[in-house]
Design a protein around this motif. Structure first.
Motif, PDB file in Angstrom:
ATOM      1  N   THR A 175       0.834  -1.206   0.000  1.00 32.89           N
ATOM      2  CA  THR A 175       0.000   0.000   0.000  1.00 32.89           C
ATOM      3  C   THR A 175       0.866   1.252   0.000  1.00 32.89           C
ATOM      4  OG1 THR A 175      -1.748  -1.165   1.202  1.00 32.89           O
ATOM      5  CG2 THR A 175      -1.803   1.238   1.242  1.00 32.89           C
ATOM      6  N   ILE A 176       1.937   1.244   0.798  1.00 35.74           N
ATOM      7  CA  ILE A 176       2.850   2.393   0.839  1.00 35.74           C
ATOM      8  C   ILE A 176       3.505   2.611  -0.515  1.00 35.74           C
ATOM      9  CG2 ILE A 176       5.057   3.173   1.793  1.00 35.74           C
ATOM     10  CD1 ILE A 176       4.178   2.054   4.480  1.00 35.74           C
ATOM     11  N   ALA A 177       3.905   1.513  -1.172  1.00 35.05           N
ATOM     12  CA  ALA A 177       4.530   1.629  -2.492  1.00 35.05           C
ATOM     13  C   ALA A 177       3.563   2.246  -3.509  1.00 35.05           C
ATOM     14  CB  ALA A 177       4.991   0.258  -2.965  1.00 35.05           C
ATOM     15  N   LYS A 178       2.296   1.857  -3.447  1.00 32.14           N
ATOM     16  CA  LYS A 178       1.297   2.431  -4.363  1.00 32.14           C
ATOM     17  C   LYS A 178       1.066   3.913  -4.059  1.00 32.14           C
ATOM     18  CE  LYS A 178      -1.188  -1.912  -5.129  1.00 32.14           C
ATOM     19  NZ  LYS A 178      -2.470  -2.655  -4.919  1.00 32.14           N
ATOM     20  N   GLU A 179       1.045   4.256  -2.781  1.00 31.31           N
ATOM     21  CA  GLU A 179       0.844   5.660  -2.411  1.00 31.31           C
ATOM     22  C   GLU A 179       2.016   6.526  -2.854  1.00 31.31           C
ATOM     23  OE1 GLU A 179      -1.904   4.762   1.552  1.00 31.31           O
ATOM     24  OE2 GLU A 179       0.242   5.160   1.729  1.00 31.31           O
ATOM     25  N   LEU A 180       3.231   5.995  -2.775  1.00 30.78           N
ATOM     26  CA  LEU A 180       4.400   6.741  -3.244  1.00 30.78           C
ATOM     27  C   LEU A 180       4.356   6.938  -4.750  1.00 30.78           C
ATOM     28  CD1 LEU A 180       7.222   5.083  -1.086  1.00 30.78           C
ATOM     29  CD2 LEU A 180       6.276   7.389  -0.840  1.00 30.78           C
ATOM     30  N   ASP A 181       3.900   5.914  -5.458  1.00 29.10           N
ATOM     31  CA  ASP A 181       3.773   6.040  -6.913  1.00 29.10           C
ATOM     32  C   ASP A 181       2.708   7.084  -7.268  1.00 29.10           C
ATOM     33  OD1 ASP A 181       4.253   4.997  -9.732  1.00 29.10           O
ATOM     34  OD2 ASP A 181       2.113   4.563  -9.508  1.00 29.10           O
ATOM     35  N   THR A 182       1.573   7.047  -6.560  1.00 27.05           N
ATOM     36  CA  THR A 182       0.515   8.033  -6.802  1.00 27.05           C
ATOM     37  C   THR A 182       1.007   9.440  -6.491  1.00 27.05           C
ATOM     38  OG1 THR A 182      -1.187   6.404  -6.247  1.00 27.05           O
ATOM     39  CG2 THR A 182      -1.830   8.725  -6.161  1.00 27.05           C
ATOM     40  N   LEU A 183       1.737   9.570  -5.402  1.00 27.32           N
ATOM     41  CA  LEU A 183       2.237  10.879  -4.980  1.00 27.32           C
ATOM     42  C   LEU A 183       3.241  11.451  -5.976  1.00 27.32           C
ATOM     43  CD1 LEU A 183       1.980  12.897  -2.665  1.00 27.32           C
ATOM     44  CD2 LEU A 183       3.847  11.711  -1.508  1.00 27.32           C
ATOM     45  N   SER A 184       4.004  10.598  -6.633  1.00 23.04           N
ATOM     46  CA  SER A 184       5.003  11.075  -7.595  1.00 23.04           C
ATOM     47  C   SER A 184       4.365  11.753  -8.802  1.00 23.04           C
ATOM     48  CB  SER A 184       5.878   9.906  -8.061  1.00 23.04           C
ATOM     49  OG  SER A 184       5.113   8.964  -8.792  1.00 23.04           O
ATOM     50  N   HIS A 185       3.064  11.465  -9.051  1.00 20.33           N
ATOM     51  CA  HIS A 185       2.347  12.111 -10.146  1.00 20.33           C
ATOM     52  C   HIS A 185       1.563  13.340  -9.687  1.00 20.33           C
ATOM     53  CE1 HIS A 185       3.001   7.959 -11.603  1.00 20.33           C
ATOM     54  NE2 HIS A 185       3.059   8.515 -12.807  1.00 20.33           N
ATOM     55  N   GLN A 186       1.592  13.611  -8.376  1.00 20.16           N
ATOM     56  CA  GLN A 186       0.799  14.715  -7.846  1.00 20.16           C
ATOM     57  C   GLN A 186       1.650  15.920  -7.436  1.00 20.16           C
ATOM     58  OE1 GLN A 186      -1.200  12.681  -4.623  1.00 20.16           O
ATOM     59  NE2 GLN A 186      -2.967  12.139  -5.894  1.00 20.16           N
ATOM     60  N   ILE A 187       2.944  15.731  -7.367  1.00 23.11           N
ATOM     61  CA  ILE A 187       3.817  16.823  -6.940  1.00 23.11           C
ATOM     62  C   ILE A 187       4.691  17.277  -8.107  1.00 23.11           C
ATOM     63  CG2 ILE A 187       3.829  16.042  -4.554  1.00 23.11           C
ATOM     64  CD1 ILE A 187       6.491  14.737  -4.997  1.00 23.11           C
ATOM     65  N   PRO A 188       5.276  18.471  -8.036  1.00 26.14           N
ATOM     66  CA  PRO A 188       6.100  18.987  -9.140  1.00 26.14           C
ATOM     67  C   PRO A 188       7.277  18.067  -9.470  1.00 26.14           C
ATOM     68  CG  PRO A 188       5.587  20.723  -7.587  1.00 26.14           C
ATOM     69  CD  PRO A 188       5.103  19.455  -6.957  1.00 26.14           C
ATOM     70  N   ASN A 189       7.768  18.199 -10.705  1.00 31.45           N
ATOM     71  CA  ASN A 189       8.828  17.315 -11.202  1.00 31.45           C
ATOM     72  C   ASN A 189      10.095  17.377 -10.360  1.00 31.45           C
ATOM     73  OD1 ASN A 189       7.240  16.395 -13.288  1.00 31.45           O
ATOM     74  ND2 ASN A 189       7.911  18.007 -14.711  1.00 31.45           N
TER      75      ASN A 189
END
Length: 476
Positions: A175-189
């Motif tokens: 679950t943490i790995a999925k949340e980190l992946d989701t977060l990487s698309h929500q914050i600036p590059n």
């Protein structure tokens, strides 16, 4: 003498000097007329206010639970739809999509004989919670023997948290790995690139062995990076929500080590030995139960029907492009989650079945133990509280059935609602029901059959739910 003189500046003749306000005495209090009290905002509450007029706090957890419950269709309206689709759809051997393969697995798992039906119902009943087994039964009884002992409650709570965390390490890490992946698309590059590099350091293939390393990466590298981002951007959007979930799962992972389980259980044993003065044989029994429970929990039980059902739900949520289909699976998942709420006074069991080529969807609601004790306070002399059970089953091409059963001292009172087409078979049905109870060591004390109008099982269940507004079920 001059020292005693009071020297003050001369008083000006300006009329705008601030005057000391004179305190007015309060007048007599006018009695409040209840009929003229401002009414609550009924426009926003709508029908909810009419049904739950005694719910004063509309922002409470229970109020939110009821709101979600009212908005979510019943499980029979969602789960039954796609399980019947799996039953009725022709198998396409050339369809290799993962969702289609899971549907084939579900179709095969739904084909059952009488023994398979009992096996699947027993599996759900025994595995409805992680805290099932002899050790947890003893802990429940110990809590009942020492009511109000806050230190005992705290010791058991710490152990349960560590136990749940340890045997959920793999799921929590994923679950943490999925949340980190989701977060990487929500914050600036600029931050996303750093986050992706750090995410690669998280071990997901061996989460138990890599627990310490994962915690180190998360707490010492990832969280400081996200804290830096929040400080710089003051983000209160979707990224902030994802970070909140991430921190929650990190806190859960932080108490998920094997050492944490052993330490919390040792602390619990010490409290039972030195504060509760439990005898040595009882302490040895607790230790052996703990070892047995840990061994059984490490071997995750498998059930083809349940496993394939979970795969279908998760896979279709990811792949389906239809809004209607997405809504169907989402409502199904929400219903399953609501069934496990502390506010639900029943243990809920469901079963889609393909029995001899006939599709049937059944649901069973069994009253929880604490509810049974409350309802039987005045029935102690008669042998204890009765057990209440509600049952619904929908048989394609035959109709919809409802039943309410009350068990007490090996005797059962049954109320059954049948489709109108079975009116002529009422006597034969009653005899068959009596035979079923006799074969299982019970006596059918009374059998009441009704045809046509529904017996209102759903209303009975909802009525019990609404009674929970002042009581929280804290059983585990």
């Amino acid at each position: 003498m001059p020292d005693n003189l009071r020297i003050t500046p001369p008083v000006t003749n300006n009329e705008n000097i601030n005057k000391i306000p004179i305190t007015k005495q309060p007048g007599p209090m006018t009695p409040i007329d209840p009929s003229k009290v401002v009414q609550p905002n009924t426009d926003k509450q709508g029908d909810t206010n009419a049904r739950f007029e005694f719910l004063l706090n509309r922002n409470s957890v229970f109020s939110k639970f009821l709101e979600q419950l009212n908005q979510t269709p019943a499980l029979s309206e969602t789960l039954q739809k796609f399980t019947f689709e799996a039953f009725s759809r022709p198998e396409n051997v050339h369809d290799n999509r993962s969702a289609a393969l899971f549907m084939k697995e579900l179709t095969a798992a739904m084909k059952m004989e009488s023994a398979d039906i009992l096996k699947n119902l027993t599996f759900q009943s025994n595995n409805r919670t992680k805290f099932t087994g002899s050790i947890f039964d003893v802990l429940r009884n110990t809590l009942n023997e020492y009511p109000g002992d806050r230190n005992l409650e705290q010791a058991i709570s710490d152990f349960l948290k560590a136990y749940d965390g340890y045997f959920s390490t793999a799921d929590t890490t994923q679950t943490i790995a999925k949340e980190l992946d989701t977060l990487s698309h929500q914050i600036p590059n600029s931050y996303s690139k750093q986050l992706k590099e750090l995410t690669e350091e998280v071990i997901t293939d061996q989460p138990v062995k890599g627990l310490d390393l994962n915690l180190s990466v998360l707490k010492e590298k990832i969280i400081p990076l996200l804290s830096k981002y929040i400080t710089a951007s003051n983000d209160y959007g979707t990224a902030r929500d994802t970070i909140t979930l991430l921190v929650h799962n990190l806190a859960r992972l932080n108490i998920s080590s094997h050492q944490e389980v052993v330490e919390t259980f040792t602390a619990l044993l010490d409290y039972c030995k030195y504060e509760l003065n439990l005898p040595e044989p009882k302490m040895n029994e607790l230790k052996s139960m703990f070892l047995k429970t840990v061994t059984e929990a490490s071997q995750k039980p498998a059930n083809p029907l349940f496993d394939s059902l979970m795969k279908v739900l998760s896979e279709n949520m990811k792949q389906s492009s239809s809004g209607v289909t997405q809504s169907l699976y989402r409502d199904t998942l929400t219903s399953l989650l609501l069934d496990n709420s502390v506010y639900m006074p029943f243990n809920h069991i469901f079963l889609p079945i393909n029995y001899n080529g006939q599709f049937m969807f059944t649901e069973i609601w069994i009253e929880k133990e604490n509810e049974k004790k409350k309802s039987g306070k005045g029935n102690a002399e008669a042998g204890g509280a009765p057990i209440h059970l509600y049952l619904t089953f929908d048989i394609k091409k035959l109709g919809y059935f409802e039943a309410a059963v009350s068990f007490s001292n090996g005797k059962a009172d049954i109320q059954l609602n049948c489709p109108p087409s079975l009116e002529k078979d009422r006597r034969a049905i009653s005899e068959k029901i009596g035979d079923i109870f006799t074969r299982n060591g019970l006596t059918a004390q009374s059998i009441e059959l009704v045809t046509g109008k529904s017996a209102g099982t759903e209303k009975q269940i909802l009525r019990k739910v609404y009674e929970r507004k002042n009581v929280i079920d804290v059983t585990v």
